[in-house]
Design a protein around this motif. Structure first.
Motif, PDB file in Angstrom:
ATOM      1  N   LYS A   1       0.859  -1.181   0.000  1.00 61.63           N
ATOM      2  CA  LYS A   1       0.000   0.000   0.000  1.00 61.63           C
ATOM      3  C   LYS A   1       0.897   1.233   0.000  1.00 61.63           C
ATOM      4  O   LYS A   1       1.815   1.330   0.831  1.00 61.63           O
ATOM      5  CB  LYS A   1      -0.914   0.024   1.224  1.00 61.63           C
ATOM      6  N   TYR A   2       0.599   2.164  -0.966  1.00 59.15           N
ATOM      7  CA  TYR A   2       1.437   3.345  -1.150  1.00 59.15           C
ATOM      8  C   TYR A   2       0.717   4.583  -0.632  1.00 59.15           C
ATOM      9  O   TYR A   2      -0.520   4.686  -0.690  1.00 59.15           O
ATOM     10  CB  TYR A   2       1.792   3.524  -2.624  1.00 59.15           C
ATOM     11  N   PHE A   3       1.512   5.553  -0.185  1.00 61.55           N
ATOM     12  CA  PHE A   3       0.973   6.801   0.331  1.00 61.55           C
ATOM     13  C   PHE A   3       1.841   7.960  -0.166  1.00 61.55           C
ATOM     14  O   PHE A   3       3.057   7.797  -0.375  1.00 61.55           O
ATOM     15  CB  PHE A   3       0.954   6.803   1.865  1.00 61.55           C
TER      16      PHE A   3
ATOM     17  N   ALA B   1      -1.417   0.380  -6.067  1.00 61.63           N
ATOM     18  CA  ALA B   1      -0.553  -0.775  -6.322  1.00 61.63           C
ATOM     19  C   ALA B   1      -1.110  -1.599  -7.466  1.00 61.63           C
ATOM     20  O   ALA B   1      -2.319  -1.850  -7.541  1.00 61.63           O
ATOM     21  CB  ALA B   1      -0.429  -1.629  -5.072  1.00 61.63           C
ATOM     22  N   ASP B   2      -0.224  -2.010  -8.355  1.00 56.04           N
ATOM     23  CA  ASP B   2      -0.589  -2.944  -9.415  1.00 56.04           C
ATOM     24  C   ASP B   2      -0.657  -4.333  -8.790  1.00 56.04           C
ATOM     25  O   ASP B   2       0.344  -4.845  -8.289  1.00 56.04           O
ATOM     26  CB  ASP B   2       0.449  -2.907 -10.527  1.00 56.04           C
ATOM     27  N   PRO B   3      -1.816  -5.011  -8.802  1.00 53.04           N
ATOM     28  CA  PRO B   3      -1.927  -6.303  -8.108  1.00 53.04           C
ATOM     29  C   PRO B   3      -1.051  -7.392  -8.705  1.00 53.04           C
ATOM     30  O   PRO B   3      -0.718  -8.359  -8.019  1.00 53.04           O
ATOM     31  CB  PRO B   3      -3.418  -6.645  -8.238  1.00 53.04           C
TER      32      PRO B   3
ATOM     33  N   GLY C   1       3.990   0.633  -7.669  1.00 51.92           N
ATOM     34  CA  GLY C   1       3.167   1.778  -7.351  1.00 51.92           C
ATOM     35  C   GLY C   1       2.913   2.613  -8.590  1.00 51.92           C
ATOM     36  O   GLY C   1       3.854   3.071  -9.250  1.00 51.92           O
ATOM     37  N   VAL C   2       1.620   2.816  -8.957  1.00 53.96           N
ATOM     38  CA  VAL C   2       1.219   3.547 -10.162  1.00 53.96           C
ATOM     39  C   VAL C   2       0.832   4.963  -9.735  1.00 53.96           C
ATOM     40  O   VAL C   2      -0.164   5.159  -9.018  1.00 53.96           O
ATOM     41  CB  VAL C   2       0.053   2.846 -10.884  1.00 53.96           C
TER      42      VAL C   2
END
Length: 793
Positions: free
Chosen positions: A301-303, A316-318, A323-324
């Motif tokens: 998970k990106y922030f 996030a690309d699963p 991170g997109v």
């Protein structure tokens, strides 16, 4: 004979029954329990007989039975039950002389662990000597069955870094031998261990409870990143581990825990973004995670820690866990051309307490904004304008409506204005009123008029916006009184003594009703107006007036702001009314008198008079149509078909033209167009050569000229008749709208003392020799034909 036959049949049946019973008793006498006559002294008591399964000493004597009955004769022994005469048959037998019971074949305890038989002692005649005796045979177990695992492969899961003694799974096995003996007492063991990958772990990691088959961890060091699973080789043995054995397999998978935090790789990035675009990807960032791929321990998970306005977003690309980074709000190069973003990352699942204590990984992303030519922007869309409908043309409605982010020059225009009410300055964009608005226009809906304005920059990039003009109703029209005429009964006490009036107003509420009706004091002193409600009033006389017409002035006002008012003149007819309050007509008044003539009779009389007048007019019309006169062709201009056919109406006074249009004298050859002549004989006007039905045309005067003023007054001196006629001829020549002057129908002067005398004498019986017509030759070509007719030659 019949009776004898019946008796024979009955006796035969009784004999057959007795024979069958005797035969049954002779074959199986022991089955009829309680029916024998032999007394039983006491029962046999035989203990259970134990027989070992799988015995190879067959036949084998098991037990001997013997009757203790005092009997001098021979005893016969019989045996029956499962294993003898019932399934499974032929396992046991009895010697009928000695009473020895034997096993005929080896027994299998797993199939039949016991048998219950009955033994009988009989006399030679088949009589029971003893009560039947029960014999129980018990089959003893041998360890002839190997234990077997219940599954071909057992699967289990254990978390990495589990402490020793952690339960992993349980295995089980079965044995067909007697569970109450050592033959079925099982013992479990692990006889082999393999790691996957091979040789990743060499020490013994698991143990097993030899009685229950529960597998547990024995040592530390289960790391999923090192070893994925284990393959254990199992063994189970009966007789407490000393008997028969079998082998099995157990696969134990090492499950992942989140003991690795994701890490950015690399930790800095540079990206570019185009202004004025949104919801598009500008780049990706990478992270590494040693946890199990595809699980929540691996998913990131990106922030974005420094984007309070939410201009950017990252997800996030699963599939790749990258991170997109995207732009969710349009960027503005003119406002800010570079952004520095700080990114952080963590797993979906919480980090385990067994993970290394490391700081959270971060990355820096520098986003450079690319400039592009932007379309002009309206400050609001739709552009809201609120004005009264009676706005003065030239009034400024809106200004400063748009701007260009690139600061280029703008051009404005109205692209849609169905009523042409608006005007716009092409340079400044100021919107002004071109003419007064009208709320009744079909293009105004719900008091809103919509137009479209367009703005274009220097690079011909344009955009449009709606101009929504909300019109406010104004009081533009004065109310109009109606009706403007009516009747009022003369009797002031009658039910119809007043005239109900109302008003209409082209304005909309609140500038219309309620209306106010007033009577000007200085204009009408005999009348008053009484307000009934917001829209109606009653006009009534103050005194009893004479029957007749009255003009009453009423002043009506609306409730708008400012108030609009108007004067209206109402034509009121005051009349006598009947008992119903209806105004009587003049005929009704007459009929209501004492003359006694009914109204229906009066109508009949008037209709009869009208019919007589109509018949008289028709008779006159038919008579006048039959009195047409025709001039004979070749007999002269003024000579009729008879000497009496002289047109006296040529002397009509106060006329400046010819006689009636149907006069033959008017249709002379001077008006005839030869090209219009019909080919059928007899279709000409008599004496003229003009075809019937043709409109005469003047060829000697220009067309479409105004008629000149003819001389009306006769000359004072009769000798001036020549000049007078010449003046008339000249005026007629210039008038294209009347017949030629020499038709002999236009001379309206017949004065006394004229040398020419009366024109009526032309057709009289006087001698031609007494007349001198030479002067006609001097009157011009128009009188040439008339002179020739009276030429003495």
């Amino acid at each position: 004979m019949a009776v004898q036959m019946l008796m024979v049949c009955v006796l035969g049946a009784l004999l057959c029954q007795m024979w069958s019973c005797a035969e049954e008793e002779a074959l199986h006498p022991w089955r009829n329990q309680g029916k024998g006559v032999v007394r039983v002294k006491r029962d046999w008591i035989i203990p259970p007989i134990r027989v070992l399964e799988n015995s190879k000493q067959v036949p084998e004597d098991l037990v001997q039975i013997k009757s203790d009955k005092i009997f001098t004769g021979e005893v016969i022994y019989k045996l029956e039950g499962p294993g003898v005469d019932q399934d499974p048959k032929n396992l046991f037998e009895i010697d009928d002389k000695t009473g020895i019971i034997r096993s005929k074949r080896p027994l299998d305890r797993e199939r039949h662990n016991s048998f219950t038989l009955k033994a009988f002692a009989l006399s030679p005649s088949g009589e029971r000597l003893e009560n039947p005796s029960t014999i129980e045979i018990v089959v003893l177990d041998q360890n002839d069955n190997r234990p077997a695992f219940t599954q071909s492969q057992f699967d289990g899961i254990v978390s990495e870094f589990s402490v020793p003694g952690t339960s992993v799974m349980s295995v089980s096995a079965t044995d067909a031998d007697d569970p109450m003996t050592e033959n079925a007492f099982l013992s479990y063991s692990i006889i082999g261990q393999e790691s996957i990958p091979a040789n990743a772990v060499t020490k013994t990691m698991f143990g097993i409870n030899n009685e229950t088959g529960a597998i547990y961890t024995r040592d530390v060091g289960l790391d999923r990143e090192v070893v994925k699973s284990f393959r254990l080789k199992l063994q189970v043995a009966d007789m407490g581990g000393m008997g028969l054995t079998s082998e099995g397999v157990a696969i134990i998978h090492v499950s992942d825990i989140n003991n690795h935090a994701p890490q950015f790789s690399p930790a800095s990035y540079s990206m570019t973004a185009v202004e004025n675009r949104e919801d598009y990807e500008i780049g990706r960032v990478n992270v590494t995670d040693r946890d199990d791929r595809g699980t929540g321990n691996w998913e990131a998970k990106y922030f974005i820690s420094n984007d309070p306005e939410g201009i950017f977003a990252i997800s996030a690309d699963p599939a790749t866990n990258e991170g997109v980074l995207t732009v969710v709000k349009p960027l503005d190069y003119e406002a800010q051309h570079e952004y520095v973003l700080i990114l952080t990352v963590e797993n979906v699942n919480p980090l385990s307490n067994k993970a290394p204590n490391l700081p959270m990984s971060t990355a820096t992303v520098v986003v450079t904004v690319m400039n592009e030519n932007e379309a002009p922007h309206f400050r609001e869309d739709p552009i809201q304008i609120v004005v009264p409908e009676s706005v003065v043309p030239g009034t400024l409605l809106k200004s400063n409506i748009a701007f260009d982010p690139d600061n280029s020059d703008l051009r404005y225009e109205i692209s849609r204005d169905p009523e042409r009410w608006l005007d716009i300055n092409r340079v400044t964009g100021d919107i002004t009123a071109k003419r007064t608005f009208n709320m009744r226009s079909p293009n105004v809906r719900n008091n809103i008029y919509n137009a479209v304005v367009k703005v274009t920059d220097a690079d011909d990039v344009s955009t449009t916006a709606i101009v929504a003009i909300t019109l406010k109703e104004t009081n533009d029209f004065a109310p109009q009184l109606f009706p403007l005429s009516g009747t009022v009964c003369r009797d002031a006490g009658s039910r119809s003594s007043g005239l109900a009036v109302s008003a209409v107003d082209k304005d909309l509420p609140p500038h219309a009703a309620p209306f106010t009706f007033e009577m000007p004091d200085d204009l009408s002193i005999n009348w008053t107006v009484i307000q009934v409600n917001d829209t109606h009033a009653v006009l009534q006389p103050l005194i009893e007036l004479e029957a007749g017409e009255y003009a009453v002035t009423v002043f009506v006002s609306d409730s708008g702001s400012p108030v609009q008012s108007a004067y209206a003149q109402v034509n009121v007819t005051v009349c006598l009314c009947d008992s119903f309050g209806d105004c009587k007509s003049e005929a009704g008044a007459v009929l209501g008198s004492s003359v006694g003539i009914s109204f229906i009779a009066l109508i009949i009389i008037m209709a009869s008079i009208a019919l007589l007048l109509l018949l008289l007019l028709l008779a006159v019309a038919v008579t006048s149509c039959g009195r047409r006169h025709h001039i004979k062709k070749g007999t002269g201009l003024l000579v009729g078909e008879s000497e009496d056919d002289i047109r006296d109406n040529v002397f009509n006074y106060d006329e400046q033209g010819g006689g009636e249009e149907d006069e033959n004298a008017f249709n002379i050859d001077l008006l005839w167009n030869p090209h219009d002549a019909p080919s059928t004989p007899g279709s000409y006007y008599p004496g003229s050569g003009v075809p019937r039905g043709k409109q005469p045309l003047r060829k000697d005067a220009p067309h479409n000229l105004p008629s000149p003023i003819y001389p009306r007054r006769p000359p004072a001196d009769p000798t001036d008749i020549e000049d007078y006629i010449n003046d008339g001829l000249e005026a007629a020549d210039k008038d294209p709208n009347v017949p030629p002057y020499d038709t002999a129908l236009i001379y309206d002067y017949e004065g006394e003392g004229s040398l020419a005398g009366s024109l009526s004498s032309i057709a009289s019986g006087s001698s031609d020799g007494d007349q001198d017509y030479d002067y006609l030759n001097n009157w011009g070509p128009r009188f040439q034909k008339l002179a020739n007719m009276y030429d003495p030659r």
